[in-house]
Scaffold this motif. Structure first.
Motif, PDB file in Angstrom:
ATOM      1  N   MET A  39       5.892   7.603   5.888  1.00 43.74           N
ATOM      2  CA  MET A  39       7.297   7.553   5.469  1.00 43.74           C
ATOM      3  C   MET A  39       7.528   6.496   4.385  1.00 43.74           C
ATOM      4  SD  MET A  39       9.060   9.906   6.967  1.00 43.74           S
ATOM      5  CE  MET A  39      10.759   9.363   6.786  1.00 43.74           C
ATOM      6  N   THR A  40       6.648   5.499   4.311  1.00 37.85           N
ATOM      7  CA  THR A  40       6.801   4.487   3.256  1.00 37.85           C
ATOM      8  C   THR A  40       6.565   5.074   1.871  1.00 37.85           C
ATOM      9  OG1 THR A  40       4.483   3.731   3.283  1.00 37.85           O
ATOM     10  CG2 THR A  40       5.999   2.701   4.855  1.00 37.85           C
ATOM     11  N   PHE A  41       5.922   6.244   1.803  1.00 30.82           N
ATOM     12  CA  PHE A  41       5.677   6.884   0.512  1.00 30.82           C
ATOM     13  C   PHE A  41       6.981   7.309  -0.168  1.00 30.82           C
ATOM     14  CE2 PHE A  41       1.425   8.621   2.360  1.00 30.82           C
ATOM     15  CZ  PHE A  41       0.880   7.353   2.308  1.00 30.82           C
ATOM     16  N   LEU A  42       8.046   7.421   0.612  1.00 29.15           N
ATOM     17  CA  LEU A  42       9.302   7.924   0.054  1.00 29.15           C
ATOM     18  C   LEU A  42       9.918   6.954  -0.950  1.00 29.15           C
ATOM     19  CD1 LEU A  42      10.995   9.583   3.161  1.00 29.15           C
ATOM     20  CD2 LEU A  42       9.640  10.633   1.357  1.00 29.15           C
ATOM     21  N   SER A  43       9.609   5.678  -0.846  1.00 26.54           N
ATOM     22  CA  SER A  43      10.164   4.707  -1.794  1.00 26.54           C
ATOM     23  C   SER A  43       9.715   5.019  -3.213  1.00 26.54           C
ATOM     24  CB  SER A  43       9.743   3.285  -1.408  1.00 26.54           C
ATOM     25  OG  SER A  43      10.235   2.351  -2.350  1.00 26.54           O
ATOM     26  N   ALA A  44       8.414   5.130  -3.422  1.00 29.20           N
ATOM     27  CA  ALA A  44       7.903   5.442  -4.762  1.00 29.20           C
ATOM     28  C   ALA A  44       8.268   6.862  -5.168  1.00 29.20           C
ATOM     29  CB  ALA A  44       6.386   5.246  -4.799  1.00 29.20           C
ATOM     30  N   VAL A  76       4.727  10.356 -19.195  1.00 25.70           N
ATOM     31  CA  VAL A  76       3.539   9.731 -18.605  1.00 25.70           C
ATOM     32  C   VAL A  76       3.586   8.207 -18.749  1.00 25.70           C
ATOM     33  CG1 VAL A  76       1.033   9.508 -18.822  1.00 25.70           C
ATOM     34  CG2 VAL A  76       2.098  11.774 -18.900  1.00 25.70           C
ATOM     35  N   TRP A  77       3.885   7.712 -19.923  1.00 24.60           N
ATOM     36  CA  TRP A  77       3.890   6.263 -20.147  1.00 24.60           C
ATOM     37  C   TRP A  77       4.956   5.571 -19.317  1.00 24.60           C
ATOM     38  CZ3 TRP A  77       2.370   4.025 -25.522  1.00 24.60           C
ATOM     39  CH2 TRP A  77       1.211   4.672 -25.980  1.00 24.60           C
ATOM     40  N   SER A  78       6.129   6.165 -19.211  1.00 20.76           N
ATOM     41  CA  SER A  78       7.208   5.518 -18.465  1.00 20.76           C
ATOM     42  C   SER A  78       6.914   5.485 -16.967  1.00 20.76           C
ATOM     43  CB  SER A  78       8.541   6.219 -18.727  1.00 20.76           C
ATOM     44  OG  SER A  78       8.487   7.577 -18.330  1.00 20.76           O
ATOM     45  N   THR A  79       6.344   6.558 -16.426  1.00 24.32           N
ATOM     46  CA  THR A  79       6.058   6.561 -14.983  1.00 24.32           C
ATOM     47  C   THR A  79       4.922   5.609 -14.629  1.00 24.32           C
ATOM     48  OG1 THR A  79       4.763   8.596 -15.352  1.00 24.32           O
ATOM     49  CG2 THR A  79       6.977   8.856 -14.446  1.00 24.32           C
ATOM     50  N   TRP A  80       3.901   5.544 -15.478  1.00 24.96           N
ATOM     51  CA  TRP A  80       2.811   4.602 -15.196  1.00 24.96           C
ATOM     52  C   TRP A  80       3.296   3.156 -15.293  1.00 24.96           C
ATOM     53  CZ3 TRP A  80      -1.117   4.981 -12.389  1.00 24.96           C
ATOM     54  CH2 TRP A  80      -1.966   6.090 -12.383  1.00 24.96           C
ATOM     55  N   SER A  81       4.073   2.835 -16.328  1.00 30.14           N
ATOM     56  CA  SER A  81       4.546   1.451 -16.481  1.00 30.14           C
ATOM     57  C   SER A  81       5.495   1.087 -15.345  1.00 30.14           C
ATOM     58  CB  SER A  81       5.241   1.272 -17.835  1.00 30.14           C
ATOM     59  OG  SER A  81       6.378   2.096 -17.949  1.00 30.14           O
ATOM     60  N   SER A  82       6.346   2.016 -14.926  1.00 24.90           N
ATOM     61  CA  SER A  82       7.266   1.748 -13.827  1.00 24.90           C
ATOM     62  C   SER A  82       6.521   1.601 -12.505  1.00 24.90           C
ATOM     63  CB  SER A  82       8.310   2.871 -13.717  1.00 24.90           C
ATOM     64  OG  SER A  82       9.123   2.915 -14.867  1.00 24.90           O
ATOM     65  N   ALA A  83       5.480   2.396 -12.308  1.00 28.04           N
ATOM     66  CA  ALA A  83       4.669   2.278 -11.095  1.00 28.04           C
ATOM     67  C   ALA A  83       4.021   0.899 -11.016  1.00 28.04           C
ATOM     68  CB  ALA A  83       3.604   3.368 -11.067  1.00 28.04           C
ATOM     69  N   PHE A  84       3.503   0.431 -12.144  1.00 27.10           N
ATOM     70  CA  PHE A  84       2.857  -0.890 -12.178  1.00 27.10           C
ATOM     71  C   PHE A  84       3.871  -2.010 -11.947  1.00 27.10           C
ATOM     72  CE2 PHE A  84       1.779  -4.664 -14.725  1.00 27.10           C
ATOM     73  CZ  PHE A  84       0.620  -5.067 -14.058  1.00 27.10           C
ATOM     74  N   LEU A  85       4.997  -1.970 -12.664  1.00 27.58           N
ATOM     75  CA  LEU A  85       6.009  -3.006 -12.502  1.00 27.58           C
ATOM     76  C   LEU A  85       6.560  -3.027 -11.080  1.00 27.58           C
ATOM     77  CD1 LEU A  85       8.009  -2.610 -15.853  1.00 27.58           C
ATOM     78  CD2 LEU A  85       6.583  -4.556 -15.183  1.00 27.58           C
ATOM     79  N   GLY A  86       6.763  -1.840 -10.511  1.00 28.55           N
ATOM     80  CA  GLY A  86       7.256  -1.768  -9.137  1.00 28.55           C
ATOM     81  C   GLY A  86       6.281  -2.363  -8.139  1.00 28.55           C
ATOM     82  N   PHE A  87       4.990  -2.129  -8.348  1.00 31.58           N
ATOM     83  CA  PHE A  87       3.973  -2.653  -7.437  1.00 31.58           C
ATOM     84  C   PHE A  87       3.933  -4.179  -7.494  1.00 31.58           C
ATOM     85  CE2 PHE A  87      -0.686  -3.536  -6.642  1.00 31.58           C
ATOM     86  CZ  PHE A  87      -0.614  -3.325  -5.269  1.00 31.58           C
ATOM     87  N   VAL A  88       3.966  -4.734  -8.698  1.00 33.03           N
ATOM     88  CA  VAL A  88       3.942  -6.194  -8.843  1.00 33.03           C
ATOM     89  C   VAL A  88       5.213  -6.810  -8.261  1.00 33.03           C
ATOM     90  CG1 VAL A  88       3.837  -8.100 -10.491  1.00 33.03           C
ATOM     91  CG2 VAL A  88       2.453  -6.055 -10.875  1.00 33.03           C
ATOM     92  N   TRP A  97       0.809  -1.212   0.000  1.00 32.61           N
ATOM     93  CA  TRP A  97       0.000   0.000   0.000  1.00 32.61           C
ATOM     94  C   TRP A  97       0.847   1.270   0.000  1.00 32.61           C
ATOM     95  CZ3 TRP A  97      -4.574  -0.455  -1.709  1.00 32.61           C
ATOM     96  CH2 TRP A  97      -5.357  -1.587  -1.409  1.00 32.61           C
ATOM     97  N   GLY A  98       1.972   1.240   0.705  1.00 29.76           N
ATOM     98  CA  GLY A  98       2.834   2.420   0.740  1.00 29.76           C
ATOM     99  C   GLY A  98       3.300   2.822  -0.645  1.00 29.76           C
ATOM    100  N   TRP A  99       3.743   1.833  -1.423  1.00 27.50           N
ATOM    101  CA  TRP A  99       4.172   2.106  -2.791  1.00 27.50           C
ATOM    102  C   TRP A  99       2.996   2.558  -3.648  1.00 27.50           C
ATOM    103  CZ3 TRP A  99       8.620   2.047  -5.816  1.00 27.50           C
ATOM    104  CH2 TRP A  99       8.416   2.039  -7.190  1.00 27.50           C
ATOM    105  N   LEU A 100       1.869   1.838  -3.570  1.00 29.69           N
ATOM    106  CA  LEU A 100       0.738   2.107  -4.457  1.00 29.69           C
ATOM    107  C   LEU A 100       0.187   3.516  -4.263  1.00 29.69           C
ATOM    108  CD1 LEU A 100      -1.165   0.956  -6.598  1.00 29.69           C
ATOM    109  CD2 LEU A 100      -2.655   0.165  -4.743  1.00 29.69           C
ATOM    110  N   VAL A 101      -0.004   3.923  -3.005  1.00 29.36           N
ATOM    111  CA  VAL A 101      -0.558   5.250  -2.731  1.00 29.36           C
ATOM    112  C   VAL A 101       0.344   6.341  -3.300  1.00 29.36           C
ATOM    113  CG1 VAL A 101      -1.109   6.908  -0.910  1.00 29.36           C
ATOM    114  CG2 VAL A 101      -1.843   4.535  -0.683  1.00 29.36           C
ATOM    115  N   ALA A 102       1.648   6.252  -3.006  1.00 34.39           N
ATOM    116  CA  ALA A 102       2.565   7.294  -3.455  1.00 34.39           C
ATOM    117  C   ALA A 102       2.742   7.284  -4.968  1.00 34.39           C
ATOM    118  CB  ALA A 102       3.916   7.121  -2.773  1.00 34.39           C
ATOM    119  N   ALA A 103       2.752   6.100  -5.580  1.00 36.41           N
ATOM    120  CA  ALA A 103       2.927   6.013  -7.032  1.00 36.41           C
ATOM    121  C   ALA A 103       1.753   6.656  -7.766  1.00 36.41           C
ATOM    122  CB  ALA A 103       3.080   4.554  -7.453  1.00 36.41           C
ATOM    123  N   VAL A 104       0.535   6.394  -7.298  1.00 34.52           N
ATOM    124  CA  VAL A 104      -0.650   6.955  -7.951  1.00 34.52           C
ATOM    125  C   VAL A 104      -0.728   8.470  -7.719  1.00 34.52           C
ATOM    126  CG1 VAL A 104      -3.168   6.979  -7.955  1.00 34.52           C
ATOM    127  CG2 VAL A 104      -1.949   4.802  -7.877  1.00 34.52           C
TER     128      VAL A 104
END
Length: 462
Positions: free
Chosen positions: A241-246, A275-287, A76-83
């Motif tokens: 503080m977990t938001f800092l990773s993303a 836009v495309w690179s950040t969205w794809s990286s956010a998804f790959l990082g979450f998985v 959740w920490g990664w997902l919230v900050a990435a979005v």
């Protein structure tokens, strides 16, 4: 700094009539074309994705997710900050379409602020970027050197590296980066395409392989619901503080703007790549983090490992020593490629500021090599400064890291001021949308980006 560039005429407003006429559009902004436009969408997407570098980025910031709140920090920490971070990406992408120039953020800060504040905004952003981008290049490349040395330690457990060993590896990597970015733009593009391809394939393989090979797994429910506060702070603050990773990993996408003058159809290609690179990286990082969370059954042991690399230790535990060494080596390479991308951004920033007579020795720094059509003098200065900063690590790791905490905050300031100027000076008569714009949603997205950044900046300071 001159108003908009050497050739700008007062009273001129920039409006896109033909987004594919890059040179004419650049001339409208007051600059002449000096680079060869060899970056295509694939090359630029790969450059930005290499700078985001999910594989080593997650490994290097696991201290924020796993280290603060355990399993839910990793998911959740990664997902919230990435979005939430995407609001800022969209806002800056819109500006990159309106003003596709190597000056990037500081040019946008000038063009979006009100007449009363534009010089101050431009000045603050310019120095924020000239501090943060080269230091980020140093930090990332040094992390790659640390990771490579840690890989050697896995294979040679009796080896205890001295700080100057790491510095020498770092210096070799920085010199290799310098050689790469002094090549013609098309070769820099090819390097990043291959680096991105290798990093992504390995990331996908690791994401699938770790849960298959692990002897014990956390349950799917646990990784989304089980959190353990690892420090003495209140649990809510620890989760923030977990938001800092993303935030740290998914930054640096402005490199696309700094090579706009080397990109074909820049007013469209640059914002799309961001836009495309950040969205794809956010998804790959979450998985990827889901996979790591499934395997992280003993967080205390991973955090206390003597290598200082929890992800590397986890890979070695699950895949064996040889598998761990192979994957850590590839991690180090993708981190090195990330440093190369930041080096590209830093050299173009030095070039753009020198072109506007904002730095000492500007005439020399702003020269473009007639053979490669790249700013090799600016690249040389970035290399020399990087080598000098790296020496600090030999004397004190604490002092070395303090520089980069400050550089991260400077980067956040540089990101948000152009967007804030656009928010506060909504009726700017000189502003014209580029072909990539957010339409009626622009204002809401920009204000959300400002609010999120105001929340993140104190966390970065900690």
């Amino acid at each position: 700094m001159e108003k908009h560039g050497p050739g700008y005429q007062p009273g001129t407003t920039v409006e896109v009539t033909d987004a594919t006429d890059d040179d004419a559009y650049l001339e409208q902004m007051g600059y002449k074309q000096e680079f060869r436009r060899d970056f295509t969408f694939l090359g630029l997407f790969s450059l930005v994705s290499s700078e985001l570098a999910v594989l080593p980025g997650v490994a290097g910031t696991i201290w924020y997710t796993m280290g603060y709140m355990g399993l839910i920090g990793m998911t959740w920490g990664w997902l919230v900050a990435a979005v939430m971070g995407q609001f800022l990406v969209y806002s800056l992408a819109e500006l990159s379409s309106a003003y596709p120039t190597s000056g990037g953020l500081y040019y946008w800060a000038y063009m979006t602020a009100s007449p009363r504040w534009r010089m101050l905004s431009c000045y603050v952003v310019a120095w924020s970027m000239i501090i943060s981008t080269p230091l980020a290049c140093v930090s990332i490349t040094y992390s790659a050197a640390q990771l490579l040395v840690a890989t050697v330690q896995v294979g040679l457990p009796d080896y205890e590296p001295a700080s100057w060993h790491i510095y020498l590896v770092y210096l070799a990597m920085m010199f290799a980066s310098y050689l790469v970015i002094c090549l013609p733009t098309r070769y820099v593009s090819w390097f990043n395409i291959w680096a991105y391809f290798i990093g992504t394939i390995v990331l996908i393989i690791v994401t699938i392989l770790l849960p298959i090979k692990a002897d014990h797994l956390n349950s799917a429910k646990d990784i989304f619901t089980k959190g353990e506060n690892q420090i003495a702070w209140p649990a809510g603050w620890s989760f923030c503080m977990t938001f800092l990773s993303a935030t740290w990993t998914l930054s640096g996408y402005d490199v696309a703007a700094h090579v706009a003058e080397e990109t074909h159809n820049a007013a469209i290609t640059v914002p799309r790549a961001m836009v495309w690179s950040t969205w794809s990286s956010a998804f790959l990082g979450f998985v990827y983090l889901i996979s790591l969370a499934l395997c992280a059954t003993d967080i205390d042991s991973l955090m206390a490992n003597p290598l200082g690399q929890p992800v590397g230790t986890l890979m070695a535990d699950v895949l064996g020593t040889k598998g761990g060494i192979a994957l850590m080596t590839i991690n180090a390479f993708t981190q090195f490629a990330c440093g190369v991308a930041f080096f590209v951004a830093a050299s173009r920033i030095f070039f753009a500021y020198s072109r506007d007579k904002a730095l000492p020795f500007s005439d020399w720094l702003s020269r473009v090599s007639p053979r490669t059509q790249t700013p090799n003098n600016a690249s040389l200065v970035v290399f020399i400064l990087s080598a000098a900063f790296g020496v600090i690590s030999v004397g004190s790791d604490t002092a070395f890291e303090a520089f980069f905490s400050g550089s991260t905050l400077a980067g956040q300031i540089g990101y948000i001021l152009p967007v804030l100027g656009r928010c506060l000076y909504e009726n700017n008569p000189e502003y014209r949308n580029g072909p990539y714009n957010l339409g009626r949603y622009s204002r809401a997205i920009r204000w959300t980006a400002v609010a999120w950044n105001a929340f993140i900046m104190p966390l970065v300071s900690l």
